[in-house]
Motif scaffolding. Structure first.
Motif, PDB file in Angstrom:
ATOM      1  N   VAL A  48       0.726  -1.232   0.034  1.00  0.00           N
ATOM      2  CA  VAL A  48      -0.097   0.020   0.018  1.00  0.00           C
ATOM      3  C   VAL A  48       0.656   1.320   0.144  1.00  0.00           C
ATOM      4  O   VAL A  48       0.760   2.167  -0.888  1.00  0.00           O
ATOM      5  N   TYR A  59       3.531   5.245  -2.597  1.00  0.00           N
ATOM      6  CA  TYR A  59       2.258   4.708  -2.676  1.00  0.00           C
ATOM      7  C   TYR A  59       1.865   3.835  -3.886  1.00  0.00           C
ATOM      8  O   TYR A  59       2.253   4.328  -5.083  1.00  0.00           O
ATOM      9  N   VAL A  63      -4.056   4.430  -4.084  1.00  0.00           N
ATOM     10  CA  VAL A  63      -4.537   5.291  -2.849  1.00  0.00           C
ATOM     11  C   VAL A  63      -3.777   6.627  -2.724  1.00  0.00           C
ATOM     12  O   VAL A  63      -3.922   7.293  -1.847  1.00  0.00           O
ATOM     13  N   ARG A  66      -5.175   9.801  -1.125  1.00  0.00           N
ATOM     14  CA  ARG A  66      -6.117   9.631  -0.095  1.00  0.00           C
ATOM     15  C   ARG A  66      -5.456   9.025   1.169  1.00  0.00           C
ATOM     16  O   ARG A  66      -5.913   9.235   2.157  1.00  0.00           O
ATOM     17  N   PHE A  67      -4.327   8.336   1.040  1.00  0.00           N
ATOM     18  CA  PHE A  67      -3.491   7.757   1.981  1.00  0.00           C
ATOM     19  C   PHE A  67      -2.239   8.339   2.374  1.00  0.00           C
ATOM     20  O   PHE A  67      -1.882   8.871   1.543  1.00  0.00           O
ATOM     21  N   MET A  82      -5.827   6.981   6.660  1.00  0.00           N
ATOM     22  CA  MET A  82      -6.576   6.555   5.176  1.00  0.00           C
ATOM     23  C   MET A  82      -7.877   7.405   5.344  1.00  0.00           C
ATOM     24  O   MET A  82      -8.812   7.459   6.128  1.00  0.00           O
ATOM     25  N   ASP A  89     -11.104  -0.832  -0.588  1.00  0.00           N
ATOM     26  CA  ASP A  89      -9.916  -0.931   0.307  1.00  0.00           C
ATOM     27  C   ASP A  89     -10.128  -1.724   1.424  1.00  0.00           C
ATOM     28  O   ASP A  89      -9.314  -2.011   2.296  1.00  0.00           O
TER      29      ASP A  89
END
Length: 120
Positions: A48, A59, A63, A66-67, A82, A89
């Motif tokens: 991830v 990343y 993601v 967003r993460f 997150m 997810d």
């Protein structure tokens, strides 16, 4: 050496969660790269995000934006913030760390996994 992960749970689409993973124990002299992987039911484990000891991050595309992965080197802890969670997810999330042992070798260690479920 142990990795203890926490922070998973059941949330709705669009919600946020923060995962934490701490390295504990003895017999090591440094924590190098740390990361988060996930494994959805019936699928292979995938990276991830990861972060070097100097703070460089990577990343997976799905993601990005967003993460956010971060770490506290003084606490030997890595975090995964997150946001805007999606049903895709949903997975068991595992933390990973490359640890330099006291005798000078590097080994990879895994946390126990924490389940994240995104569902309405």
């Amino acid at each position: 050496v142990q990795l203890q992960a926490s922070g998973g749970g059941l949330v709705q689409p669009g919600d946020s969660l923060r995962l934490s993973c701490s390295v504990s124990g003895s017999g090591f002299r440094g924590v190098n790269a740390m990361g988060w992987y996930r494994q959805a039911s019936g699928k292979q484990r995938e990276l991830v995000a990861d972060i070097t000891s100097g703070g460089t991050t990577t990343y997976r595309d799905s993601v990005k934006g967003r993460f956010t992965i971060s770490r506290d080197n003084a606490k030997n802890t890595v975090y995964l913030q997150m946001n805007s969670l999606k049903p895709e997810d949903t997975a068991v999330y595992y933390c990973n760390a490359i640890i330099t042992l006291s005798r000078g070798i590097d080994l990879a260690y895994w946390g126990q996994g924490t389940l994240v479920t995104v569902s309405s």
